[in-house]
Design an enzyme around this catalytic site. Structure first.
Site, PDB file in Angstrom:
ATOM      1  CE  LYS A  21     -23.592 -12.722  -4.462  1.00 19.39           C
ATOM      2  NZ  LYS A  21     -23.468 -13.805  -4.581  1.00 19.39           N
ATOM      3  CB  ALA A  25      -0.922   0.284   1.525  1.00 19.99           C
ATOM      4  CD  GLU A  38     -13.261  -7.434  -6.441  1.00 23.89           C
ATOM      5  OE1 GLU A  38     -13.281  -6.237  -7.328  1.00 23.89           O
ATOM      6  OE2 GLU A  38     -14.275  -7.808  -7.248  1.00 23.89           O
ATOM      7  CD  GLU A  95     -27.215 -18.072   4.796  1.00 25.25           C
ATOM      8  OE1 GLU A  95     -28.093 -17.729   5.755  1.00 25.25           O
ATOM      9  OE2 GLU A  95     -26.310 -17.114   4.664  1.00 25.25           O
ATOM     10  CB  VAL A 132     -19.766  -9.305  -7.552  1.00 20.87           C
ATOM     11  CG1 VAL A 132     -20.159 -10.400  -8.575  1.00 20.87           C
ATOM     12  CG2 VAL A 132     -20.893  -9.030  -7.680  1.00 20.87           C
ATOM     13  N   GLY A 141     -24.239 -26.751   6.169  1.00 20.12           N
ATOM     14  CA  GLY A 141     -24.554 -24.873   6.684  1.00 20.12           C
ATOM     15  C   GLY A 141     -23.668 -23.970   5.257  1.00 20.12           C
ATOM     16  N   GLY A 158     -17.534 -13.624  -4.508  1.00 28.64           N
ATOM     17  CA  GLY A 158     -16.682 -13.598  -3.325  1.00 28.64           C
ATOM     18  C   GLY A 158     -15.242 -13.179  -3.377  1.00 28.64           C
ATOM     19  CG  ASP A 163     -26.831 -13.741  -3.134  1.00 26.35           C
ATOM     20  OD1 ASP A 163     -26.354 -13.135  -2.659  1.00 26.35           O
ATOM     21  OD2 ASP A 163     -25.855 -14.256  -3.870  1.00 26.35           O
ATOM     22  N   GLY A 222     -17.669 -17.536   1.604  1.00 29.22           N
ATOM     23  CA  GLY A 222     -16.834 -18.694   2.077  1.00 29.22           C
ATOM     24  C   GLY A 222     -15.869 -17.104   3.363  1.00 29.22           C
TER      25      GLY A 222
HETATM   26  N1  HSE Z   1     -24.871 -16.471  -0.130  1.00 31.49           N
HETATM   27  C1  HSE Z   1     -23.662 -16.317  -1.350  1.00 31.49           C
HETATM   28  C2  HSE Z   1     -23.598 -17.807  -2.038  1.00 31.49           C
HETATM   29  C3  HSE Z   1     -22.465 -15.960  -0.777  1.00 31.49           C
HETATM   30  O1  HSE Z   1     -24.217 -18.872  -1.887  1.00 31.49           O
HETATM   31  O2  HSE Z   1     -23.075 -17.833  -3.030  1.00 31.49           O
HETATM   32  C4  HSE Z   1     -22.579 -15.087  -1.095  1.00 31.49           C
HETATM   33  O3  HSE Z   1     -22.823 -14.064  -1.809  1.00 31.49           O
END
Ligand code: HSE
Length: 442
Positions: A206, A34, A130, A191, A133, A188, A135, A202, A303
């Site tokens: 994005k 940086a 960032e 959700e 979208v 897990g 991850g 979701d 993650g």
């Molecule tokens: N819930 C999202 C997925 C992860 O299952 O890809 C976070 O954007």
């Protein structure tokens, strides 16, 4: 030249603790890159008791948001609590106080992004996102900076790991949607309320973000046609395979003649296309640019550490800009906010593609000709028909693949067909995108 940049994280959950860990463990590396010392000054969470597996320096953890927002030395406010409120209000307050913002909150940006970006533009601070979208995939930076030379005509994304995991298991093992979902929840991966993931919401969040940047138009969530994967059965997956396709939940943004298509739905794509090989919880984003051609980015879409990686990338970007006095060197949405146009959306009714239909019918003479008659009356041309054996109740699936047809005509035909008495269930449609097969690149 600023020598220290102070960071405050709101939300010490999965992503917040991953972000804190990277900032602490990689502090030397990040500071060298940086060009200034990147310091984790605050972590704020309502719960200051649970052990998150990250050892914070004394005095960093707080449950008082004002410690961050009222700290004149805090440069970057990192929102990682998710949801709409109070995340929206805290971000707006941080902007008001002249702090740069990093967030992973796609739901918030899809619903209130324009308000947030406009407030940030007025204040001259950065909003970076960032991690919202893909991850850990640097797809926003890739689009804004790496592909800056291009008119982007197409974005196609597998942007939800949960939905992709479910479809992958259904494809590989013939499991039903409900079976895989239950397993995914137990492990897990999904959700407790999986609606956003499996119903495409979701992914739509994005797509709003990506298409706004790619096409320079203010796309809103209500403009995105959204359909999920919950009605897909192993029968559809098996038929797709016979036809040479894989079923994926795709986000599709396409610009033609100044209008954009923004749609999220299960889609059949050729089984040898690169996107078909994106398995399990992985994500991928595929762009088509006029100069570069096709580009695909692939990686973990969720993650703790992959998402933390993306959050820290934004923090370092902003720290670099602060340290050399060039905030907003790259505008949040890839162009100055004032240059964004109102979106011109192609109505879904006008979208043209090929279709897969599955009709569950009573197996009796004349069924096929009646269905094809209705399709013909609506100008829909059939490419192929497959019928398999009856089940124990005498119901039989009739599968048809069409040539290219307009969505409005398809809806009219399906409405008529669904009212015919031998049709036992609402017809199932899956759009087909031919894309380019890998063969084309050999
Ligand atoms: N819930 C999202 C997925 C992860 O299952 O890809 C976070 O954007």
């Amino acid at each position: 030249m600023k020598e220290t940049v102070n960071v405050g994280i709101l939300g010490f959950g999965t992503v917040g603790s991953g972000t804190a860990r990277i900032l602490l463990e990689n502090r030397d590396l990040l500071s060298v890159r940086a060009g200034c010392d990147v310091v984790l000054k605050w972590v704020c969470d309502k719960d200051t008791v649970t052990d998150r597996g990250v050892e914070l320096p004394d005095g960093v953890l707080t449950d008082k948001i004002d410690n961050l927002l009222d700290d004149p030395e805090l440069d970057i406010f990192v929102e990682l609590i998710g949801g709409i409120e109070p995340a929206r209000s805290f971000i707006l307050r941080a902007i008001e106080k002249g702090k740069h913002v990093v967030t992973a909150n796609k739901a918030l940006l899809a619903a209130h992004g324009l308000e947030i970006f406009s407030a940030a533009a007025e204040k001259g601070v950065e909003v970076a996102f960032e991690a919202s979208v893909g991850g850990g995939i640097p797809c926003i930076k890739g689009l804004k900076e790496g592909l800056v030379a291009n008119h982007i005509s197409t974005i196609i994304g597998i942007m939800n790991g949960t939905a992709n995991y479910i479809l992958t298991r259904m494809t590989r093992y013939g499991d039903t949607f409900q079976e895989v979902l239950k397993d995914a929840q137990r492990l897990g991966y999904a959700e407790a309320d999986p609606t956003y993931d499996v119903e495409g919401i979701d992914t739509a969040h994005k797509l709003v973000i990506m298409s706004t940047i790619a096409f320079g138009q203010k796309v809103t969530l209500d403009q995105v046609y959204t359909e999920g994967i919950s009605r897909i059965t192993p029968t559809d997956i098996a038929f797709a395979s016979e036809l040479g396709f894989i079923v994926k939940l795709l986000a599709i943004g396409r610009l033609s003649n100044g209008q954009i298509e923004v749609r999220v739905h299960p889609t059949m794509i050729p089984e040898d296309h690169l996107l078909s090989h994106v398995q399990g919880a992985y994500n991928a984003v595929y762009f088509m640019g006029d100069a570069v051609g096709k580009v695909m980015m692939y990686g973990m879409g969720a993650g703790q550490m992959p998402t933390g990686s993306a959050v820290v990338a934004d923090i370092v970007d902003i720290a670099r800009n602060i340290s050399v006095g060039s905030a907003n060197r790259v505008p949040s949405l890839g162009m100055p906010f004032a240059s964004l146009k109102e979106a011109e959306i192609k109505p879904m009714d006008k979208v043209i593609c090929k279709y897969y239909f599955r009709f569950m019918v009573k197996d009796s003479p004349g069924v096929l000709s009646k269905i094809s008659g209705v399709l013909g009356e609506n100008g829909i041309s059939i490419q192929s028909v497959v019928q398999k054996g009856r089940d124990s109740e005498g119901a039989v699936p009739i599968v048809m693949v069409t040539h290219e047809a307009e969505e409005a005509r398809v809806n009219a035909a399906l409405d008529t067909i669904s009212h015919i008495d031998f049709v036992l269930d609402q017809p199932l449609t899956i759009r087909i995108e031919d894309l380019d097969s890998l063969e084309d690149s050999l």
